[in-house]
Motif scaffolding. Structure first.
Motif, short mmCIF file in Angstrom:
data_model
loop_
_atom_site.label_atom_id
_atom_site.label_comp_id
_atom_site.label_asym_id
_atom_site.label_seq_id
_atom_site.Cartn_x
_atom_site.Cartn_y
_atom_site.Cartn_z
N GLU A 79 0.87 -1.18 -0.09
CA GLU A 79 0.00 -0.08 0.05
C GLU A 79 1.05 1.18 0.09
N PRO A 80 0.60 2.26 -0.88
CA PRO A 80 -0.44 2.58 -1.29
C PRO A 80 -0.62 1.83 -2.67
N LYS A 81 -1.90 1.33 -3.12
CA LYS A 81 -2.11 0.87 -4.29
C LYS A 81 -3.40 1.30 -4.94
N LYS A 82 -3.46 2.14 -5.96
CA LYS A 82 -4.59 2.96 -6.39
C LYS A 82 -4.55 3.44 -7.65
N ARG A 83 -5.78 3.89 -8.26
CA ARG A 83 -5.68 4.59 -9.41
C ARG A 83 -6.22 6.03 -9.21
N TRP A 84 -5.94 6.97 -9.81
CA TRP A 84 -6.56 8.51 -9.67
C TRP A 84 -6.42 9.32 -10.81
N THR A 85 -6.96 10.42 -10.82
CA THR A 85 -6.93 11.48 -11.85
C THR A 85 -6.71 12.82 -11.33
N ASP A 86 -5.62 13.43 -11.83
CA ASP A 86 -5.34 14.97 -11.39
C ASP A 86 -4.96 15.63 -12.47
N ASP A 87 -4.28 16.96 -12.61
CA ASP A 87 -3.81 17.61 -13.50
C ASP A 87 -3.10 17.02 -14.41
N GLU A 88 -2.52 16.04 -13.98
CA GLU A 88 -1.54 15.26 -14.98
C GLU A 88 -2.12 14.23 -15.67
N GLY A 89 -3.52 14.03 -15.37
CA GLY A 89 -4.11 12.97 -16.00
C GLY A 89 -4.21 11.77 -15.27
N ARG A 90 -4.53 10.59 -15.93
CA ARG A 90 -4.99 9.48 -15.32
C ARG A 90 -3.49 8.86 -14.46
N GLN A 91 -3.33 8.42 -13.41
CA GLN A 91 -2.36 8.04 -12.59
C GLN A 91 -2.54 6.50 -12.02
N GLY A 92 -1.63 5.85 -11.67
CA GLY A 92 -1.63 4.64 -10.98
C GLY A 92 -0.50 4.50 -10.02
N VAL A 93 -0.64 3.70 -8.90
CA VAL A 93 0.62 3.30 -8.19
C VAL A 93 0.26 2.05 -7.37
N ASP A 94 1.41 1.26 -7.39
CA ASP A 94 1.45 0.20 -6.56
C ASP A 94 2.90 0.23 -5.96
N THR A 95 2.79 -0.54 -4.85
CA THR A 95 3.84 -0.20 -3.97
C THR A 95 4.71 -1.61 -3.56
N LEU A 96 6.13 -1.23 -3.83
CA LEU A 96 6.93 -2.72 -3.78
C LEU A 96 7.71 -2.32 -2.24
N ARG A 97 7.29 -3.28 -1.40
CA ARG A 97 7.73 -3.04 -0.01
C ARG A 97 8.02 -4.38 0.69
N TYR A 98 9.05 -4.60 1.18
CA TYR A 98 9.49 -5.98 2.20
C TYR A 98 9.88 -5.42 3.19
N SER A 99 9.61 -6.47 4.30
CA SER A 99 10.31 -6.30 5.46
C SER A 99 11.17 -7.34 5.89
N GLU A 100 12.29 -7.11 6.49
CA GLU A 100 13.18 -8.25 6.85
C GLU A 100 12.65 -9.49 7.24
N LYS A 101 11.72 -9.56 8.25
CA LYS A 101 10.96 -10.97 8.62
C LYS A 101 10.53 -11.44 7.37
N GLU A 102 9.76 -10.84 6.53
CA GLU A 102 9.17 -11.41 5.25
C GLU A 102 10.38 -12.15 4.43
N VAL A 103 11.31 -11.32 4.23
CA VAL A 103 12.37 -12.15 3.68
C VAL A 103 13.33 -13.16 4.12
N GLU A 104 13.30 -13.16 5.38
CA GLU A 104 13.97 -13.95 6.36
C GLU A 104 13.30 -15.19 6.04
N ARG A 105 11.94 -15.25 6.40
CA ARG A 105 11.19 -16.49 6.34
C ARG A 105 11.24 -17.00 4.95
N ILE A 106 11.15 -16.47 4.28
CA ILE A 106 11.23 -17.29 2.67
C ILE A 106 12.53 -17.86 2.53
N CYS A 107 13.67 -17.00 3.12
CA CYS A 107 15.13 -17.63 2.64
C CYS A 107 15.29 -18.70 3.58
N HIS A 108 14.69 -18.80 4.75
CA HIS A 108 14.88 -20.23 5.36
C HIS A 108 14.14 -21.32 4.90
#
Ligand code: IPM
Ligand code: MG
Length: 363
Positions: free
Chosen positions: A145-174
């Motif tokens: 998050e944020p993950k959304k679409r919106w429209t403003d002066d620059e026209g249509r926009q979109g955002v997705d968020t690439l975020r990871y926590s240490e714990k999330e990476v740690e458990r998959i690596c184990h």
């Protein structure tokens, strides 16, 4: 007699067709090994949108939590293909993964020697390929998050968020290092550490976790180089571990080594019990294939092999899982093919016949 409960969600398109064949095979396992499987079925995906207005009901998630495992078909189809829609069939699979905490997605790539000609790659490139892609499944761009679409002066926009926590990476690596110990003791960690902050974090944590497994070789690859090496020298991989989005893309590529998506099973696992078992969701990596739905052309082997993974990883039934895999090997060795894997001169069978052939070999 051991009793196990399995939630079955056939979903859309060819989902119900391949699910029926996996259930046929599991019933045969019940009879042969003297277990009792309690199957309960739930409507999800596009079918869920039609029936209930949502792809995944909270009741269904509760039933999944109470079960030993979920056998999941496929979701989606042209009928529900509006990208603007608030509810989409894919909510079903994403919701299951997230709400059940299924953070580790195992996608094994196995090459059947009899099917080398079905791959678009040269047989000499494929010799010796035996790898597992371990995809992080509940973080990254899919859920940030944020993950959304919106429209403003620059026209249509979109955002997705690439975020990871240490714990999330740690458990998959184990999970990756433990898996490598049961295989050839090599982990390839895939990231984009030259550009992304999450990539730097990923590499750092993978290296730290790796120190706890001195017997396992750790190699780091940037995702673009990994994509290249997957088709240049695929036999060099043992366990490949990567984040959600990279894993999505690389596993479709890896499926092509095997010649067809119709051969690729997967397991999505959460935290494990002390004996190594625990809740899991099992699904073929292919989709709902609307183009062949209802024609009995779908290859049920990916779903049947997913059921074998279910037996092994959620029910702890190793011998039973191996028997199903051996039955699939036998059917392939006997020359039977669904259209997706049929070379010149092959005996082509339909979905139901393929399921019958596997079940017969378990008798
Ligand atoms: C997969 C699929 C899913 C994903 C879709 C259906 C949401 O492509 O399991 O690889 O992107 O994870
Ligand atoms: Mg995918």
């Amino acid at each position: 007699m051991a009793t196990f409960s399995i939630l079955v969600t056939p979903g859309d398109g060819i989902g119900p067709e391949v699910t029926a064949e996996a259930l046929k095979v599991l019933s045969r396992v019940e009879a042969r090994f003297g277990h009792q499987f309690r199957f309960e079925e739930e409507i999800i995906g596009g079918a869920g949108l039609d029936a209930y207005g949502v792809a995944l009901r909270p009741e269904t998630v509760e039933k999944a939590r109470a079960a030993h495992a979920v056998l999941f078909g496929a979701v989606g189809g042209p009928k529900w293909d509006d990208p603007q829609a608030t509810h989409r069939p894919e909510d079903a699979i994403l919701g299951m993964r997230k709400q059940l905490g299924l953070f580790a997605n195992l996608r094994p790539v196995k090459i059947y020697p009899q099917m080398l000609a079905q791959s678009t790659l040269k047989p000499e490139v494929l010799a010796g390929v035996d790898m597992v892609v371990l995809r992080e499944l509940t973080g990254g761009l899919y859920f940030g998050e944020p993950k959304k679409r919106w429209t403003d002066d620059e026209g249509r926009q979109g955002v997705d968020t690439l975020r990871y926590s240490e714990k999330e990476v740690e458990r998959i690596c184990h999970v990756a290092f433990q898996l490598a110990r049961q295989r050839r003791n090599k982990v390839t960690s895939v990231d984009k550490a030259n550009v992304l902050r999450t990539g730097q974090l990923w590499r750092e944590v993978a290296t730290e976790v790796g120190r706890q497994y001195p017997d396992v070789t750790l190699e780091h690859l940037l995702v673009d180089a990994a994509a290249m090496n997957l088709i240049r020298n695929p036999a060099s991989f043992d366990v490949m571990v990567t984040e959600n989005m990279f894993g999505d893309i690389l596993t479709d590529e890896a499926a092509m080594l095997a010649g067809s998506m119709g051969m690729m099973p997967s397991a999505s696992l959460g935290e494990r019990n002390a004996d190594g078992t625990g809740i899991g969701l099992y699904e073929p990596i292919h989709g709902s294939a609307p183009d062949i739905t209802g024609q009995k052309k779908a290859n049920p082997l990916a779903m049947i092999l997913s059921a074998a993974m279910l037996l092994r990883l959620s029910l702890g039934l190793e011998q039973e899982a191996a028997a199903v895999e051996a039955a699939v090997d036998q059917v392939i060795a006997d020359g039977y093919r669904t259209p997706d894997i049929a070379g010149p001169g092959a005996t082509t069978v339909d979905t139901v016949k393929m399921g019958d052939l596997v079940a017969e070999r378990l008798a």
